[in-house]
Every structure is written in structure tokens, then in C-alpha cells.
Design a protein around this motif. Sequence first.
Motif, PDB file in Angstrom:
ATOM      1  N   LEU A 244     -22.838  24.825  26.088  1.00 54.12           N
ATOM      2  CA  LEU A 244     -22.214  24.940  27.410  1.00 54.12           C
ATOM      3  C   LEU A 244     -21.821  23.568  27.941  1.00 54.12           C
ATOM      4  O   LEU A 244     -20.779  23.419  28.597  1.00 54.12           O
ATOM      5  CB  LEU A 244     -23.162  25.650  28.380  1.00 54.12           C
ATOM      6  N   ASP A 245     -22.635  22.552  27.652  1.00 52.53           N
ATOM      7  CA  ASP A 245     -22.278  21.188  28.037  1.00 52.53           C
ATOM      8  C   ASP A 245     -21.015  20.740  27.311  1.00 52.53           C
ATOM      9  O   ASP A 245     -20.142  20.078  27.886  1.00 52.53           O
ATOM     10  CB  ASP A 245     -23.425  20.212  27.721  1.00 52.53           C
ATOM     11  N   ASP A 246     -20.928  21.105  26.027  1.00 54.38           N
ATOM     12  CA  ASP A 246     -19.739  20.748  25.251  1.00 54.38           C
ATOM     13  C   ASP A 246     -18.490  21.386  25.861  1.00 54.38           C
ATOM     14  O   ASP A 246     -17.431  20.767  25.938  1.00 54.38           O
ATOM     15  CB  ASP A 246     -19.890  21.212  23.797  1.00 54.38           C
ATOM     16  N   LEU A 247     -18.620  22.627  26.299  1.00 55.43           N
ATOM     17  CA  LEU A 247     -17.474  23.330  26.861  1.00 55.43           C
ATOM     18  C   LEU A 247     -17.051  22.732  28.199  1.00 55.43           C
ATOM     19  O   LEU A 247     -15.892  22.859  28.599  1.00 55.43           O
ATOM     20  CB  LEU A 247     -17.798  24.819  27.040  1.00 55.43           C
ATOM     21  N   GLU A 248     -17.974  22.111  28.899  1.00 52.56           N
ATOM     22  CA  GLU A 248     -17.628  21.450  30.149  1.00 52.56           C
ATOM     23  C   GLU A 248     -16.682  20.281  29.903  1.00 52.56           C
ATOM     24  O   GLU A 248     -15.856  19.950  30.740  1.00 52.56           O
ATOM     25  CB  GLU A 248     -18.903  20.952  30.854  1.00 52.56           C
TER      26      GLU A 248
ATOM     27  N   LYS B 230     -13.824  19.671  28.576  1.00 52.64           N
ATOM     28  CA  LYS B 230     -12.665  20.403  28.052  1.00 52.64           C
ATOM     29  C   LYS B 230     -11.692  19.503  27.301  1.00 52.64           C
ATOM     30  O   LYS B 230     -11.002  19.949  26.387  1.00 52.64           O
ATOM     31  CB  LYS B 230     -11.956  21.137  29.192  1.00 52.64           C
ATOM     32  N   GLN B 231     -11.617  18.241  27.692  1.00 48.27           N
ATOM     33  CA  GLN B 231     -10.684  17.356  27.012  1.00 48.27           C
ATOM     34  C   GLN B 231     -11.065  17.193  25.550  1.00 48.27           C
ATOM     35  O   GLN B 231     -10.206  17.212  24.662  1.00 48.27           O
ATOM     36  CB  GLN B 231     -10.664  15.990  27.710  1.00 48.27           C
ATOM     37  N   SER B 232     -12.369  17.059  25.265  1.00 55.86           N
ATOM     38  CA  SER B 232     -12.822  16.899  23.883  1.00 55.86           C
ATOM     39  C   SER B 232     -12.605  18.172  23.086  1.00 55.86           C
ATOM     40  O   SER B 232     -12.216  18.130  21.917  1.00 55.86           O
ATOM     41  CB  SER B 232     -14.306  16.502  23.856  1.00 55.86           C
ATOM     42  N   VAL B 233     -12.870  19.315  23.712  1.00 54.63           N
ATOM     43  CA  VAL B 233     -12.656  20.592  23.032  1.00 54.63           C
ATOM     44  C   VAL B 233     -11.175  20.778  22.733  1.00 54.63           C
ATOM     45  O   VAL B 233     -10.786  21.253  21.662  1.00 54.63           O
ATOM     46  CB  VAL B 233     -13.186  21.763  23.877  1.00 54.63           C
ATOM     47  N   ALA B 234     -10.326  20.388  23.680  1.00 51.31           N
ATOM     48  CA  ALA B 234      -8.887  20.500  23.469  1.00 51.31           C
ATOM     49  C   ALA B 234      -8.440  19.623  22.303  1.00 51.31           C
ATOM     50  O   ALA B 234      -7.549  20.001  21.533  1.00 51.31           O
ATOM     51  CB  ALA B 234      -8.135  20.108  24.744  1.00 51.31           C
ATOM     52  N   GLN B 235      -9.072  18.454  22.157  1.00 53.55           N
ATOM     53  CA  GLN B 235      -8.728  17.586  21.027  1.00 53.55           C
ATOM     54  C   GLN B 235      -9.094  18.240  19.709  1.00 53.55           C
ATOM     55  O   GLN B 235      -8.372  18.117  18.715  1.00 53.55           O
ATOM     56  CB  GLN B 235      -9.443  16.234  21.176  1.00 53.55           C
ATOM     57  N   LEU B 236     -10.218  18.959  19.704  1.00 58.03           N
ATOM     58  CA  LEU B 236     -10.605  19.693  18.498  1.00 58.03           C
ATOM     59  C   LEU B 236      -9.569  20.770  18.188  1.00 58.03           C
ATOM     60  O   LEU B 236      -9.103  20.899  17.047  1.00 58.03           O
ATOM     61  CB  LEU B 236     -11.990  20.323  18.672  1.00 58.03           C
ATOM     62  N   LEU B 237      -9.210  21.552  19.194  1.00 55.28           N
ATOM     63  CA  LEU B 237      -8.214  22.599  18.981  1.00 55.28           C
ATOM     64  C   LEU B 237      -6.884  22.007  18.525  1.00 55.28           C
ATOM     65  O   LEU B 237      -6.155  22.622  17.738  1.00 55.28           O
ATOM     66  CB  LEU B 237      -8.009  23.407  20.262  1.00 55.28           C
ATOM     67  N   ASP B 238      -6.582  20.816  19.024  1.00 58.25           N
ATOM     68  CA  ASP B 238      -5.321  20.184  18.675  1.00 58.25           C
ATOM     69  C   ASP B 238      -5.226  19.918  17.173  1.00 58.25           C
ATOM     70  O   ASP B 238      -4.134  19.819  16.616  1.00 58.25           O
ATOM     71  CB  ASP B 238      -5.146  18.884  19.455  1.00 58.25           C
ATOM     72  N   ASN B 239      -6.396  19.817  16.515  1.00 63.48           N
ATOM     73  CA  ASN B 239      -6.401  19.609  15.069  1.00 63.48           C
ATOM     74  C   ASN B 239      -5.834  20.810  14.327  1.00 63.48           C
ATOM     75  O   ASN B 239      -5.475  20.699  13.150  1.00 63.48           O
ATOM     76  CB  ASN B 239      -7.832  19.337  14.576  1.00 63.48           C
ATOM     77  N   ALA B 240      -5.787  21.949  15.014  1.00 65.86           N
ATOM     78  CA  ALA B 240      -5.263  23.161  14.378  1.00 65.86           C
ATOM     79  C   ALA B 240      -3.769  23.335  14.614  1.00 65.86           C
ATOM     80  O   ALA B 240      -3.174  24.303  14.130  1.00 65.86           O
ATOM     81  CB  ALA B 240      -6.011  24.395  14.897  1.00 65.86           C
ATOM     82  N   ARG B 241      -3.133  22.408  15.329  1.00 58.67           N
ATOM     83  CA  ARG B 241      -1.711  22.551  15.659  1.00 58.67           C
ATOM     84  C   ARG B 241      -0.840  22.568  14.408  1.00 58.67           C
ATOM     85  O   ARG B 241       0.185  23.246  14.354  1.00 58.67           O
ATOM     86  CB  ARG B 241      -1.249  21.419  16.580  1.00 58.67           C
ATOM     87  N   GLN B 242      -1.224  21.803  13.387  1.00 60.50           N
ATOM     88  CA  GLN B 242      -0.399  21.704  12.187  1.00 60.50           C
ATOM     89  C   GLN B 242      -0.741  22.764  11.149  1.00 60.50           C
ATOM     90  O   GLN B 242      -0.112  22.810  10.081  1.00 60.50           O
ATOM     91  CB  GLN B 242      -0.563  20.307  11.565  1.00 60.50           C
TER      92      GLN B 242
ATOM     93  N   ARG C  71     -18.065  16.955  14.636  1.00 64.15           N
ATOM     94  CA  ARG C  71     -19.106  16.209  15.350  1.00 64.15           C
ATOM     95  C   ARG C  71     -19.361  16.740  16.755  1.00 64.15           C
ATOM     96  O   ARG C  71     -20.480  16.692  17.255  1.00 64.15           O
ATOM     97  CB  ARG C  71     -18.721  14.730  15.434  1.00 64.15           C
ATOM     98  N   LEU C  72     -18.316  17.255  17.403  1.00 67.29           N
ATOM     99  CA  LEU C  72     -18.468  17.711  18.775  1.00 67.29           C
ATOM    100  C   LEU C  72     -19.528  18.803  18.895  1.00 67.29           C
ATOM    101  O   LEU C  72     -20.276  18.845  19.861  1.00 67.29           O
ATOM    102  CB  LEU C  72     -17.119  18.230  19.301  1.00 67.29           C
ATOM    103  N   PHE C  73     -19.593  19.690  17.886  1.00 68.70           N
ATOM    104  CA  PHE C  73     -20.522  20.811  17.966  1.00 68.70           C
ATOM    105  C   PHE C  73     -21.677  20.688  16.977  1.00 68.70           C
ATOM    106  O   PHE C  73     -22.325  21.675  16.644  1.00 68.70           O
ATOM    107  CB  PHE C  73     -19.771  22.121  17.731  1.00 68.70           C
ATOM    108  N   ALA C  74     -21.942  19.480  16.505  1.00 66.74           N
ATOM    109  CA  ALA C  74     -23.011  19.280  15.539  1.00 66.74           C
ATOM    110  C   ALA C  74     -24.374  19.649  16.114  1.00 66.74           C
ATOM    111  O   ALA C  74     -25.211  20.237  15.439  1.00 66.74           O
ATOM    112  CB  ALA C  74     -23.020  17.827  15.056  1.00 66.74           C
ATOM    113  N   LEU C  75     -24.602  19.306  17.397  1.00 69.33           N
ATOM    114  CA  LEU C  75     -25.898  19.580  18.009  1.00 69.33           C
ATOM    115  C   LEU C  75     -26.069  21.046  18.373  1.00 69.33           C
ATOM    116  O   LEU C  75     -27.152  21.605  18.246  1.00 69.33           O
ATOM    117  CB  LEU C  75     -26.092  18.705  19.254  1.00 69.33           C
ATOM    118  N   SER C  76     -25.007  21.668  18.843  1.00 72.05           N
ATOM    119  CA  SER C  76     -25.122  23.054  19.280  1.00 72.05           C
ATOM    120  C   SER C  76     -24.994  24.032  18.120  1.00 72.05           C
ATOM    121  O   SER C  76     -25.307  25.207  18.255  1.00 72.05           O
ATOM    122  CB  SER C  76     -24.054  23.372  20.336  1.00 72.05           C
ATOM    123  N   GLY C  77     -24.547  23.561  16.948  1.00 71.38           N
ATOM    124  CA  GLY C  77     -24.450  24.439  15.799  1.00 71.38           C
ATOM    125  C   GLY C  77     -23.515  25.607  16.043  1.00 71.38           C
ATOM    126  O   GLY C  77     -23.877  26.765  15.813  1.00 71.38           O
TER     127      GLY C  77
END
Length: 347
Positions: free
Chosen positions: A262-266, A268-280, A293-299
Motif C-alpha cells: 500500500l505504501d508502494d501504491l501511494e 504513484k510516480q514510481s508505479v507509473a514508471q514501472l508501468l511505462d516499461n510496458a509501453r513498448q 525492485r519497487l515491489f521486492a519488499l512487498s512480494g
Amino acid sequence: MASPPINELTNRAREIFRLVVEDYLASGQPVGSKTIARRGEVNLSPASIRSVLSELEGFGLLAAPHTSAGRLPTDLGLRLFVDGIMQVAEPTQAERAAIEAQLGQPGPIEEALANTSSLLSNLSGAAGMVMVPQREAQLAQVNLVPLDDRRALAVLVGEDGHVENRVLDLDGPVAPGTLQEAGNYITARLRGRTLADAAKAMQAEIRSGKSELDEASQRLVEAGIATWSEDATKRPVLIVRGASNLIDESVATDLERVRQLLDDLENKQSVAQLLDNARQAESTRIFIGAENRLFALSGSSVIAAPYRDREGKVVGVLGVIGPTRLNYARVVPMVDFTAQSLGKRFG
């Protein structure tokens, strides 16, 4: 540690591995040899099954959270399952019709994006995410309409026919002629530009004293620039719906992981960067646990797909985030089909 190719596993090891993963994805609990034996799909004793489980653990595909517990798949194991074993379940005709009907409803594009995020959440039982399109449409016309003594409505018409309405706060009553003059001035400087680019040009022109506007019209234009600039900074880069779905009975013993997610989802800019990796990507991408790495702790796992306009250009990315035990076989094609349906909203 690299996992062995799926064809290097014996048929027996492959079948037991599949049963462990499928049972784990369904229950969220470690799977023991007795559980597999009771299913009756392999003609082996619990002792023989335990031997295969140990072999799979040695490959790094399974792990035992406790000495006496069963096994659960590692991130490496889930990746092998998703890439080499999983059989996707395509959306039914009824599900496809429901998705298209909801996303095909008329209304502002922001509403469609929010609906998409909610739809993904409902379909997956996890949290749905939609990245707001980064590109700004080029505007063709602006009309200013009085609402009352303190407010005016700016109707922004894009070159693609898209219409947005913004409310401007006024210092006081403004004559209709002033609204028309300001609207004409803005429209003349919008052609071939985004609103952000036009706003910068208008601001520079007003500050340099080159503007031919009278004082009242100038104040009105400046009010519009201020409103639109503030609006752009407040627009979310990511719309997330259904985060409460991430908290269920299965996480009672793992609340720290959920809190971290839930902290990771807060952020949003970092999560958006992750999603941006799927643009191509040509189709849906899957990020499992510590692979990112962003979700390494939350699994957690992310299933993401780009959505495109009618010309095939990527407009944004949508996806689902949840525990690594997501129902990949069902959610992956759902995300892919939802991306196709949302893309139809963009000309």
C-alpha cells in the motif's frame, strides 16, 4: 540463480510442480505432499512426492517457509510456470461484452480511465491501475461562456473532436464581449499547439506588453492560464482503484507485506514508471515479485498491457497489481482484452 528450462524437468517433476503452483495460486497456502497425493493426479506415494518436491526446491523453483510446512513457488518458479506451463483462459463472450459495454459508454475520457481501473479491480480481485495518457491533445478552439457573476465555463475543443470543460473563477462580473475577445485571442494562439505550450506563449506575450487585449480580457486570459496550469499539476499520473481488495483473510499473517504494498501504491510516480516499461511491449507483460525492485519488499506481481489508439500508437498503460498468487491464467487475457477495448476510445 537461473531456473532450468521447462523441458529439462522430468514429466513427473513437471506435473508435481504444476500441481503445487496451481494449488498455491488457489489457496495462498504452502502445499504439502499429502495434499498432492489426495488429488489423485499422480500415482505416487507421499514419500515419493516429497522427494520430487526436494528436487524442485534444489532447482530454486519451490521454497519451504517452515521446516514442517509444505512448499510454495518462488518468484523464479512462478516465472517458469507463467512462461512455460500456464494455459490462459480467454474471456468468455459474456465477459467481453460486459467489458466493451462499460468502456464504450459516452462521457469524458477521464471517466473512462477511472472506470477501466475499477473494472480491472473487479475482474482480478486485486487493485486496478491505469496510467493517464502522457500526451496532450492539440486544441482547435476555446469558447468562454458565462455561468454567473463569479464563474465562466471554458469549453476546450481538441483537433480530434474531444471536448473538455473547465470552470474559471472570476474577480467579478465580465461583459460577454470581453469573454468573446479573450476566447478569440486564446483560440488564435492554440492552433497547432497543446494547451500547455499555448499558455506559455500567451503568458510571455502578456508580460512583454505585446498583447492587444484590454485590461479586463487580459485578466481573464491570465485567470485561465493559472487554472489550466494548476489543473495539469493536479492530474494524477496513475488512477488506482480497489486497493482494499489487497487486504483479505489470507494476509492476516503477512500484514507487513500488505502495508509495504500500500505504501508502494501511494508513490504513484514510481508505479507509473514501472508501468511505462510496458509501453513498448507488443502484448501483456508480467512482473513477478522481486523481478522489480519497487515491489521486492512487498512480494507483489504486476500484469500490465499498453493500450493504443486506432492508428496503433501507444496512448498509455493499464494493469493489475496484487499478491504473487494472482490468477495469472485468467487475469492476463482479461488485462489484454481490456487494453484493446479502452484503446477504441482514442481516435
